[in-house]
Design a protein around this motif. Structure first.
Motif, PDB file in Angstrom:
ATOM      1  N   LEU A  16       0.842  -1.207   0.000  1.00 55.39           N
ATOM      2  CA  LEU A  16       0.000   0.000   0.000  1.00 55.39           C
ATOM      3  C   LEU A  16       0.872   1.251   0.000  1.00 55.39           C
ATOM      4  O   LEU A  16       0.599   2.225  -0.701  1.00 55.39           O
ATOM      5  CB  LEU A  16      -0.915   0.017   1.238  1.00 55.39           C
ATOM      6  CG  LEU A  16      -1.963  -1.090   1.349  1.00 55.39           C
ATOM      7  CD1 LEU A  16      -2.645  -1.046   2.718  1.00 55.39           C
ATOM      8  CD2 LEU A  16      -3.012  -0.951   0.259  1.00 55.39           C
TER       9      LEU A  16
ATOM     10  N   TRP B 284       0.554  -6.588  -5.405  1.00 58.34           N
ATOM     11  CA  TRP B 284       0.785  -5.461  -6.310  1.00 58.34           C
ATOM     12  C   TRP B 284       1.053  -4.186  -5.514  1.00 58.34           C
ATOM     13  O   TRP B 284       0.324  -3.937  -4.596  1.00 58.34           O
ATOM     14  CB  TRP B 284      -0.428  -5.263  -7.247  1.00 58.34           C
ATOM     15  CG  TRP B 284      -0.253  -4.049  -8.082  1.00 58.34           C
ATOM     16  CD1 TRP B 284      -0.763  -2.794  -7.864  1.00 58.34           C
ATOM     17  CD2 TRP B 284       0.550  -3.946  -9.274  1.00 58.34           C
ATOM     18  NE1 TRP B 284      -0.323  -1.927  -8.823  1.00 58.34           N
ATOM     19  CE2 TRP B 284       0.480  -2.602  -9.702  1.00 58.34           C
ATOM     20  CE3 TRP B 284       1.322  -4.859  -9.986  1.00 58.34           C
ATOM     21  CZ2 TRP B 284       1.155  -2.147 -10.837  1.00 58.34           C
ATOM     22  CZ3 TRP B 284       1.996  -4.411 -11.113  1.00 58.34           C
ATOM     23  CH2 TRP B 284       1.898  -3.065 -11.531  1.00 58.34           C
TER      24      TRP B 284
ATOM     25  N   TYR C   2      -8.436   1.034   7.170  1.00 58.57           N
ATOM     26  CA  TYR C   2      -7.900  -0.148   6.490  1.00 58.57           C
ATOM     27  C   TYR C   2      -8.985  -1.200   6.317  1.00 58.57           C
ATOM     28  O   TYR C   2      -9.628  -1.595   7.311  1.00 58.57           O
ATOM     29  CB  TYR C   2      -6.728  -0.734   7.297  1.00 58.57           C
ATOM     30  CG  TYR C   2      -6.231  -2.020   6.682  1.00 58.57           C
ATOM     31  CD1 TYR C   2      -5.573  -1.993   5.457  1.00 58.57           C
ATOM     32  CD2 TYR C   2      -6.480  -3.243   7.279  1.00 58.57           C
ATOM     33  CE1 TYR C   2      -5.160  -3.161   4.850  1.00 58.57           C
ATOM     34  CE2 TYR C   2      -6.064  -4.416   6.685  1.00 58.57           C
ATOM     35  CZ  TYR C   2      -5.405  -4.369   5.461  1.00 58.57           C
ATOM     36  OH  TYR C   2      -5.016  -5.534   4.860  1.00 58.57           O
ATOM     37  N   HIS C   3      -9.195  -1.652   5.089  1.00 56.79           N
ATOM     38  CA  HIS C   3     -10.157  -2.745   4.863  1.00 56.79           C
ATOM     39  C   HIS C   3      -9.916  -3.385   3.494  1.00 56.79           C
ATOM     40  O   HIS C   3      -8.856  -3.183   2.912  1.00 56.79           O
ATOM     41  CB  HIS C   3     -11.603  -2.254   5.012  1.00 56.79           C
ATOM     42  CG  HIS C   3     -12.489  -3.273   5.678  1.00 56.79           C
ATOM     43  ND1 HIS C   3     -12.949  -4.382   5.023  1.00 56.79           N
ATOM     44  CD2 HIS C   3     -12.956  -3.359   6.938  1.00 56.79           C
ATOM     45  CE1 HIS C   3     -13.676  -5.109   5.864  1.00 56.79           C
ATOM     46  NE2 HIS C   3     -13.695  -4.516   7.046  1.00 56.79           N
ATOM     47  N   ARG C   4     -10.904  -4.153   3.042  1.00 54.13           N
ATOM     48  CA  ARG C   4     -10.806  -4.828   1.737  1.00 54.13           C
ATOM     49  C   ARG C   4     -11.655  -4.109   0.703  1.00 54.13           C
ATOM     50  O   ARG C   4     -12.620  -3.431   1.055  1.00 54.13           O
ATOM     51  CB  ARG C   4     -11.385  -6.251   1.839  1.00 54.13           C
ATOM     52  CG  ARG C   4     -10.624  -7.221   2.650  1.00 54.13           C
ATOM     53  CD  ARG C   4     -11.354  -8.572   2.674  1.00 54.13           C
ATOM     54  NE  ARG C   4     -12.586  -8.503   3.447  1.00 54.13           N
ATOM     55  CZ  ARG C   4     -12.669  -8.916   4.718  1.00 54.13           C
ATOM     56  NH1 ARG C   4     -11.624  -9.405   5.345  1.00 54.13           N
ATOM     57  NH2 ARG C   4     -13.810  -8.828   5.362  1.00 54.13           N
TER      58      ARG C   4
ATOM     59  N   VAL D  82      -6.685 -10.987  -2.789  1.00 51.37           N
ATOM     60  CA  VAL D  82      -7.343 -10.095  -1.828  1.00 51.37           C
ATOM     61  C   VAL D  82      -7.011  -8.669  -2.232  1.00 51.37           C
ATOM     62  O   VAL D  82      -5.859  -8.351  -2.520  1.00 51.37           O
ATOM     63  CB  VAL D  82      -6.801 -10.357  -0.405  1.00 51.37           C
ATOM     64  CG1 VAL D  82      -7.464  -9.417   0.597  1.00 51.37           C
ATOM     65  CG2 VAL D  82      -7.006 -11.798  -0.005  1.00 51.37           C
TER      66      VAL D  82
ATOM     67  N   ALA E  56      -6.493  -5.419  -0.727  1.00 53.45           N
ATOM     68  CA  ALA E  56      -6.307  -4.680   0.526  1.00 53.45           C
ATOM     69  C   ALA E  56      -6.300  -3.195   0.192  1.00 53.45           C
ATOM     70  O   ALA E  56      -5.776  -2.797  -0.849  1.00 53.45           O
ATOM     71  CB  ALA E  56      -4.986  -5.078   1.165  1.00 53.45           C
ATOM     72  N   ALA E  57      -6.880  -2.380   1.068  1.00 51.89           N
ATOM     73  CA  ALA E  57      -6.948  -0.946   0.733  1.00 51.89           C
ATOM     74  C   ALA E  57      -6.950  -0.058   1.961  1.00 51.89           C
ATOM     75  O   ALA E  57      -7.392  -0.457   3.043  1.00 51.89           O
ATOM     76  CB  ALA E  57      -8.204  -0.657  -0.083  1.00 51.89           C
ATOM     77  N   LEU E  58      -6.441   1.127   1.762  1.00 49.98           N
ATOM     78  CA  LEU E  58      -6.614   2.206   2.725  1.00 49.98           C
ATOM     79  C   LEU E  58      -7.636   3.148   2.116  1.00 49.98           C
ATOM     80  O   LEU E  58      -7.516   3.542   0.951  1.00 49.98           O
ATOM     81  CB  LEU E  58      -5.291   2.947   2.950  1.00 49.98           C
ATOM     82  CG  LEU E  58      -4.319   2.236   3.874  1.00 49.98           C
ATOM     83  CD1 LEU E  58      -2.929   2.850   3.753  1.00 49.98           C
ATOM     84  CD2 LEU E  58      -4.791   2.309   5.324  1.00 49.98           C
TER      85      LEU E  58
ATOM     86  N   PHE F 250      -3.952   0.945  -2.566  1.00 51.84           N
ATOM     87  CA  PHE F 250      -4.471  -0.426  -2.570  1.00 51.84           C
ATOM     88  C   PHE F 250      -3.378  -1.389  -2.975  1.00 51.84           C
ATOM     89  O   PHE F 250      -2.331  -0.982  -3.507  1.00 51.84           O
ATOM     90  CB  PHE F 250      -5.653  -0.556  -3.555  1.00 51.84           C
ATOM     91  CG  PHE F 250      -5.226  -0.422  -4.978  1.00 51.84           C
ATOM     92  CD1 PHE F 250      -4.798  -1.519  -5.710  1.00 51.84           C
ATOM     93  CD2 PHE F 250      -5.189   0.832  -5.592  1.00 51.84           C
ATOM     94  CE1 PHE F 250      -4.359  -1.392  -7.015  1.00 51.84           C
ATOM     95  CE2 PHE F 250      -4.743   0.969  -6.904  1.00 51.84           C
ATOM     96  CZ  PHE F 250      -4.328  -0.142  -7.612  1.00 51.84           C
ATOM     97  N   SER F 251      -3.622  -2.659  -2.723  1.00 55.72           N
ATOM     98  CA  SER F 251      -2.748  -3.709  -3.232  1.00 55.72           C
ATOM     99  C   SER F 251      -3.619  -4.904  -3.586  1.00 55.72           C
ATOM    100  O   SER F 251      -4.683  -5.103  -2.971  1.00 55.72           O
ATOM    101  CB  SER F 251      -1.734  -4.123  -2.167  1.00 55.72           C
ATOM    102  OG  SER F 251      -0.967  -5.222  -2.631  1.00 55.72           O
ATOM    103  N   GLU F 252      -3.191  -5.687  -4.590  1.00 58.09           N
ATOM    104  CA  GLU F 252      -3.852  -6.968  -4.839  1.00 58.09           C
ATOM    105  C   GLU F 252      -2.892  -8.051  -4.399  1.00 58.09           C
ATOM    106  O   GLU F 252      -1.809  -8.195  -4.966  1.00 58.09           O
ATOM    107  CB  GLU F 252      -4.230  -7.116  -6.311  1.00 58.09           C
ATOM    108  CG  GLU F 252      -5.507  -6.359  -6.606  1.00 58.09           C
ATOM    109  CD  GLU F 252      -6.074  -6.660  -7.983  1.00 58.09           C
ATOM    110  OE1 GLU F 252      -7.221  -7.134  -8.066  1.00 58.09           O
ATOM    111  OE2 GLU F 252      -5.364  -6.417  -8.976  1.00 58.09           O
ATOM    112  N   VAL F 253      -3.287  -8.789  -3.369  1.00 61.21           N
ATOM    113  CA  VAL F 253      -2.372  -9.729  -2.728  1.00 61.21           C
ATOM    114  C   VAL F 253      -2.574 -11.119  -3.307  1.00 61.21           C
ATOM    115  O   VAL F 253      -3.700 -11.623  -3.344  1.00 61.21           O
ATOM    116  CB  VAL F 253      -2.607  -9.745  -1.200  1.00 61.21           C
ATOM    117  CG1 VAL F 253      -1.605 -10.667  -0.545  1.00 61.21           C
ATOM    118  CG2 VAL F 253      -2.520  -8.352  -0.621  1.00 61.21           C
TER     119      VAL F 253
END
Lengths: 389, 150
Positions: free
Chosen positions: A148, A200, B115-117, B100, B102-104, B84-87
């Protein structure tokens, strides 16, 4: 502080994926090597500092106590230093103020980590450092939140992923000449970009590997230093600072806490223009983007511009300001506390012209090492040099 | 130094664990936050009356001013993606079945990030999102299923 403190010796083990040695044995190898290199016996050490990160890694609760005998602490004043990933630079800072304050003449600082003990993977242990009510049930680990941070850093500063990947290319190549290195190799930009996307925008080859290893240094006062070596490396400045532990309260684009820590160290060292007055940088690079992020925090690149300088070759081993000539965590490996200490050791060897194939050209006078950790909020900075402060 | 390569050598390693279990409390501010989420589906914030920083989830104190936070306010679970990230990997290093997101999220009216999905087709920084809540909520951060694009 009025008292002077110098690093007079260093020792390090190989950094490996899974060492046969126990954590104690790793610590002993490094500590013994530092003592032997200085020609000192344990009797001549007044106090011992041990830096080591979460107990969960080695799988021993209160592991500083477990590691104490291997660090040479028998019948001596002993303390653990632990600020997560920032430990490897903070432990030498403990050593500096022990000596500079005049309390002790000679101290041994040892850092050890055996991450391979942690099953199924050390990242799983990181789930339990998050808030147990609002975050843990969502299952994050450090890889997720650094992804992030990296994404935000890239977006705000308009940095290309390929440019960040070049940090991995540089560091893994530098590490080829480090005898302790786990991942020293010539890799291409294509290799990095085609490696698996873990989260990512983080690719596998942009992350340092989990490793086992230990490193140690000896710090003495001026009088003792003169007797041990004619090439003492002086601790000229030290700084440390925390950002909020409430990590969702940060902008993620810029490590303000590293700036504060660096400015504290630079002020102590009498440095006004760090980009000109520092010859070598060893910023903390567990992830490729972190080296750039930290170079900006260390005031060695303008905000958001470290990637441009990297692409111009500024941070190459033969560049204007070599960064991570050791090979960094990306190349040498990342046994947490030992990895930060490895950076302090690298400055010691570079400033004494003892870095063999890694030696930066010219006559480096001064270096800065930095580490970072906990829930990504700790910045620890040390400035060392050939001139007595 | 020796590197352990033969993992089948029973003499050189063995498995063990540190048995630990914890009973956690949600806390003073946490109790208010989860009551609010459970009962009305809102995100309860708390504001520092000295520096005006708005925390969500609400907190008992302001870490900047060190004052107790007394101004609580319910916020709509609506905001914009901050990062965000894609895990793609599990915590044990194995591949995930479904990535997943993941995001702020910057919740409207808050200063801190949340912080959540996410559950969106193609995440983007700045994308406007809202929380999708579970129908039967028990007072947990997972009462929010994820955030989706508005």
């Amino acid at each position: 502080m009025k008292g002077k403190a110098a690093i007079v010796s260093a020792g390090i083990t190989k950094f490996v994926r899974r060492a046969k040695e126990t954590p104690k044995e790793l610590a002993w190898y490094a500590a013994k090597m530092a003592l032997d290199n200085a020609g000192l016996s344990l009797d001549e050490v007044d106090a011992v500092i041990h830096g080591t990160a979460p107990d969960a890694f080695d799988g021993v609760h209160q592991k500083a106590e477990y590691l104490s005998d291997a660090s040479g602490a028998f019948n001596k004043p002993y303390i653990r230093c632990y600020v997560g990933g920032g430990t490897g630079v903070m432990a030498p800072i403990y050593g500096w103020y022990y000596v500079a304050s005049g309390i002790f003449d000679t101290v041994l600082v040892v850092c050890e980590e055996k991450m391979s003990s942690c099953r199924p993977h050390p990242q799983a242990a990181f789930l339990t450092i998050f808030d147990h009510t609002t975050e843990r049930p969502l299952g994050p680990n450090l890889l997720w939140i650094f992804a992030l941070e990296m994404n935000r850093y890239m977006q705000v500063n308009k940095i290309k992923l390929e440019d960040i990947a070049m940090v991995s290319v540089k560091n893994k190549s530098n590490a080829k000449n480090h005898p302790s290195a786990l991942l020293g190799s010539e890799v291409t930009l294509k290799d990095i970009m085609e490696s698996e996307v873990l989260a990512w925008p983080v690719h596998r080859l942009m992350v340092s590997p989990i490793s086992d290893g230990a490193a140690a240094i000896i710090i003495t006062n001026e009088e003792k230093a003169k007797k041990i070596t004619d090439k003492p490396v002086w601790i000229q400045g030290a700084g440390w600072c925390l950002d909020t532990a409430f990590w969702t309260g940060r902008d993620l684009c810029y490590p303000q806490y590293v700036e504060y820590a660096a400015k504290m160290a630079y002020k102590m060292a009498g440095i006004k223009n760090p980009a000109k007055e520092i010859s070598i940088a060893e910023p903390y690079d567990p992830f490729a983007y972190k080296e750039l992020h930290h170079l900006e925090g260390l005031q060695l690149a303008p905000k958001g511009k470290a990637a441009e300088l990297l692409m111009d070759g500024h941070f190459d081993k033969n560049g204007n300001l070599p960064s991570s000539p050791s090979g960094g965590l990306l190349g040498v490996g990342n046994p947490i506390a030992a990895a930060g200490m490895m950076k302090v050791c690298e400055l010691f060897w570079q400033l004494r012209h003892e870095a063999s194939g890694r030696q930066v050209p010219g006559n480096p006078k001064r270096g800065v090492a930095q580490a970072w950790g906990d829930l990504m909020q700790v910045g620890t900075v040390i400035v060392t040099g050939v001139d007595k402060p | 130094m020796k590197e352990l390569k033969n993992h089948n050598d029973k003499l050189t390693f063995f498995s063990g664990n540190i048995p630990l279990e914890s009973l956690y409390t949600v806390g003073i501010a946490g109790d208010k936050f989860f009551q609010s989420l459970k009962n009305i589906g809102a995100l309860l914030s708390s504001k520092c009356s000295r520096c005006n920083y708005v925390y969500v989830p609400c907190r008992l104190f302001c870490e900047r001013c060190f004052d107790e936070l007394k101004e609580y306010k319910e916020l709509e679970p609506v905001g914009a993606v901050y990062s965000f990230s894609e895990v793609n990997i599990e915590r044990d290093g194995s591949p995930v079945k479904t990535p997943v997101q993941a995001a702020l999220i910057k919740i409207n009216g808050a200063d801190s990030l949340f912080y959540h999905r996410l559950n969106v087709k193609k995440p983007k920084i700045g994308m406007k999102v809202k929380a999708v809540l579970e129908k039967y909520r028990k007072g947990s951060i997972n009462d929010i299923r994820y955030f989706e694009e508005i």
